[in-house]
Design an enzyme around this catalytic site. Structure first.
Site, short mmCIF file in Angstrom:
data_model
loop_
_atom_site.label_atom_id
_atom_site.label_comp_id
_atom_site.label_asym_id
_atom_site.label_seq_id
_atom_site.Cartn_x
_atom_site.Cartn_y
_atom_site.Cartn_z
N PHE A 89 0.85 -1.19 0.00
CA PHE A 89 0.00 0.00 0.00
C PHE A 89 0.89 1.25 0.00
O PHE A 89 1.84 1.33 0.78
CB PHE A 89 -0.88 -0.04 1.25
CG PHE A 89 -2.00 0.95 1.26
CD1 PHE A 89 -3.11 0.78 0.43
CD2 PHE A 89 -1.96 2.05 2.09
CE1 PHE A 89 -4.15 1.70 0.44
CE2 PHE A 89 -3.00 2.98 2.11
CZ PHE A 89 -4.09 2.79 1.28
N ASP A 131 1.63 -5.88 8.16
CA ASP A 131 0.45 -5.03 8.07
C ASP A 131 -0.76 -5.92 7.76
O ASP A 131 -0.79 -6.60 6.74
CB ASP A 131 0.66 -3.97 6.97
CG ASP A 131 -0.51 -2.99 6.86
OD1 ASP A 131 -1.62 -3.34 7.28
OD2 ASP A 131 -0.29 -1.88 6.35
N TYR A 173 -11.47 -0.19 10.54
CA TYR A 173 -12.66 0.26 9.81
C TYR A 173 -12.97 -0.65 8.62
O TYR A 173 -14.01 -0.54 8.01
CB TYR A 173 -12.53 1.71 9.34
CG TYR A 173 -11.23 2.05 8.65
CD1 TYR A 173 -11.02 1.75 7.32
CD2 TYR A 173 -10.19 2.65 9.36
CE1 TYR A 173 -9.83 2.03 6.70
CE2 TYR A 173 -8.99 2.95 8.75
CZ TYR A 173 -8.80 2.64 7.41
OH TYR A 173 -7.61 2.91 6.81
N LYS A 174 -12.04 -1.53 8.25
CA LYS A 174 -12.28 -2.42 7.12
C LYS A 174 -13.06 -3.65 7.61
O LYS A 174 -14.21 -3.52 8.00
CB LYS A 174 -10.94 -2.80 6.48
CG LYS A 174 -10.27 -1.59 5.81
CD LYS A 174 -8.89 -1.88 5.25
CE LYS A 174 -8.33 -0.62 4.58
NZ LYS A 174 -6.88 -0.69 4.32
N ARG A 193 -13.09 -3.43 -7.81
CA ARG A 193 -12.72 -4.25 -6.66
C ARG A 193 -13.94 -4.58 -5.80
O ARG A 193 -14.81 -3.72 -5.59
CB ARG A 193 -11.68 -3.48 -5.83
CG ARG A 193 -11.07 -4.28 -4.68
CD ARG A 193 -9.95 -3.50 -4.01
NE ARG A 193 -10.46 -2.36 -3.24
CZ ARG A 193 -9.80 -1.77 -2.25
NH1 ARG A 193 -8.58 -2.19 -1.92
NH2 ARG A 193 -10.32 -0.75 -1.61
C1 LIG Z 1 -6.14 0.57 4.31
C2 LIG Z 1 -4.67 0.42 4.45
C3 LIG Z 1 -3.93 1.37 5.17
C4 LIG Z 1 -4.60 2.58 5.74
O1 LIG Z 1 -3.76 3.32 6.53
P1 LIG Z 1 -4.32 4.45 7.51
O2 LIG Z 1 -3.11 5.18 7.92
O3 LIG Z 1 -4.99 3.74 8.64
O4 LIG Z 1 -5.27 5.29 6.72
C5 LIG Z 1 -2.58 1.15 5.33
N1 LIG Z 1 -1.97 0.05 4.82
C6 LIG Z 1 -2.66 -0.87 4.11
C7 LIG Z 1 -1.96 -2.06 3.57
C8 LIG Z 1 -4.02 -0.70 3.88
O5 LIG Z 1 -4.70 -1.58 3.17
#
Ligand SMILES: *Cc1c(COP(=O)(O)O)cnc(C)c1O
Length: 411
Positions: A125, A196, A221-222, A370
């Protein structure tokens, strides 16, 4: 091909029918975006109303003690710890993933003095990579980001690596890394692992202690349905807790915050990784949202996740292939998480048109539509009906209208 009737029969035998009833599902909506923002648990709504009226509205400052607000980051951390195989007192709720990554990466690098490579993959990400790039600018001698193709991550681990930063499930391809194997290799080479869990926790078995992961971060939140912007969590392996120090030192990580000492003394254990005052309303919503997990069999959940994903792929390939849709990522279910991307020509407009029919997924640049599947509330008929609507709108080119082409800020 699996028919709608087959799906109705599978739904009738589904052990998660009861948990579906614990969520607010807007009338007629098929929600396939739980990998981005989960549905609202009814318990969270009820608890929020009560907290706003009574705890905030009436009890105000006394609520920190009276309603245990002060301890919530650790109490909710323990609930999450149980759900990700992290045990007791090794997980705390705090900040967001990006900030937590900064905290655990600086701690991990300090435990591997003399090495400076943070190894990750190009599918990670972007925010995760940005955090390391920022750290590299701040500490050029101690941090250097190296990225490889996802398939090369395991073999790229060697004696020069300080920290492997891996996202268990890729946010686009759905590809799942073998975290246990990565930890094994990293430890053999004297490196640490930061995992992560953003797209894995809450939908597949995660076993942080059993896999001997060093540090982990995740969001709520996911797939944990904690609500928009609900706080993230972080895990520190008990092996590291007495030595690991956060670079972001705040009073909530102090051993005795209400002594107001002018020098930082870290709290025991993972608690020192808290920074400042948490967003209590979000934390309370998350606390209530996690009650949905009581009695949930993680293996059964994972099995249903695989079945939903496999069904979606089967039906899309049967019904939509003539429109140029192509599966992204691996085909084997053991190598996948709980969301599916398809390359799709005009993908943005197609997704907007699909949302207009009441089927919600999302779009990821450059050309992917997605869909995420949360077995707690998604049914087999959801999957069937979603693909049916997608196929019909592709057949009729319903997406080919100006209002579906204007790109919004959040895709
Ligand atoms: C959704 C997601 C995030 C989100 O990060 P925030 O700082 O909480 O907004 C980070 N890393 C991954 C791999 C994600 O899928």
């Amino acid at each position: 091909m699996t028919t709608r009737n087959d799906c109705i029969m599978r739904d009738a035998e589904d052990p998660f029918q009861l948990s579906r009833k614990k969520f607010h599902i807007p009338e007629g909506l098929i929600y396939l975006n739980g990998n981005s923002l989960g549905l609202m648990p009814l318990a969270a709504k009820a608890r929020m109303s009560k907290v706003v009226a009574e705890e905030w509205g009436h009890d105000l400052i006394t609520a920190w003690n009276k309603h245990g607000w002060f301890h919530l980051p650790r109490v909710v951390g323990n609930k999450l710890g149980n759900l990700v195989g992290g045990g007791e007192n090794n997980v705390v709720v705090s900040d967001n993933i990006s900030v937590n990554l900064f905290k655990v990466l600086t701690a991990a690098l300090a435990l591997r003095k003399g090495r400076n490579t943070v190894l990750s993959d190009v599918g990670n990400f972007p925010s995760d990579l940005y955090v390391v790039q920022g750290l590299q600018r701040l500490l050029p001698d101690q941090c250097s980001l190296k990225t490889v193709e996802p398939e090369q991550l395991l073999s790229a681990i060697d004696e020069r690596v300080a920290v492997v930063m891996v996202t268990e499930v890729d946010y686009r391809t759905g590809r799942k890394h073998d975290v246990a194997a990565i930890v094994n290799k990293a430890h053999q080479c004297g490196a640490l692992v930061v995992s992560d869990l953003a797209h894995s926790a809450g939908v597949m078995p995660v076993d942080l202690l059993a896999d001997d992961v060093d540090f982990a971060v995740g969001c709520t939140y996911k797939f944990f349905n904690g609500g928009p912007g609900s706080p993230a969590f972080l895990f520190v392996n008990p092996r590291h807790q007495s030595k690991a120090m956060p670079a972001l030192q705040g009073w909530w990580g102090h051993a005795n915050p209400f002594a107001f000492e002018t020098t930082f003394t870290p709290a025991e254990g993972v608690s020192r990784f808290q920074t400042g005052t948490p967003a209590i309303l979000s934390l309370v919503a998350l606390d209530a949202a996690l009650d949905v997990w009581e009695g949930i069999d993680r293996q059964a959940l994972a099995a249903k996740s695989k079945a939903l994903n496999a069904l979606f792929i089967e039906l899309v390939e049967a019904r939509c292939a003539s429109h140029g849709l192509k599966l992204v990522g691996p085909r084997k279910m053991e190598e996948r998480g709980s969301h599916v991307c398809f390359h799709c020509p005009q993908g943005y407009a197609v997704m907007q048109a699909l949302i207009a029919t009441g089927v919600v997924g999302d779009f990821r640049a450059p050309d992917m539509i997605r869909f995420g599947f949360q077995p707690l509330y998604n049914s087999f008929s959801d999957v069937h009906d979603a693909v049916e609507r997608l196929a019909v709108l592709l057949d009729n080119r319903e997406w080919d209208r100006p209002e579906f082409r204007t790109q919004k800020t959040v895709t």
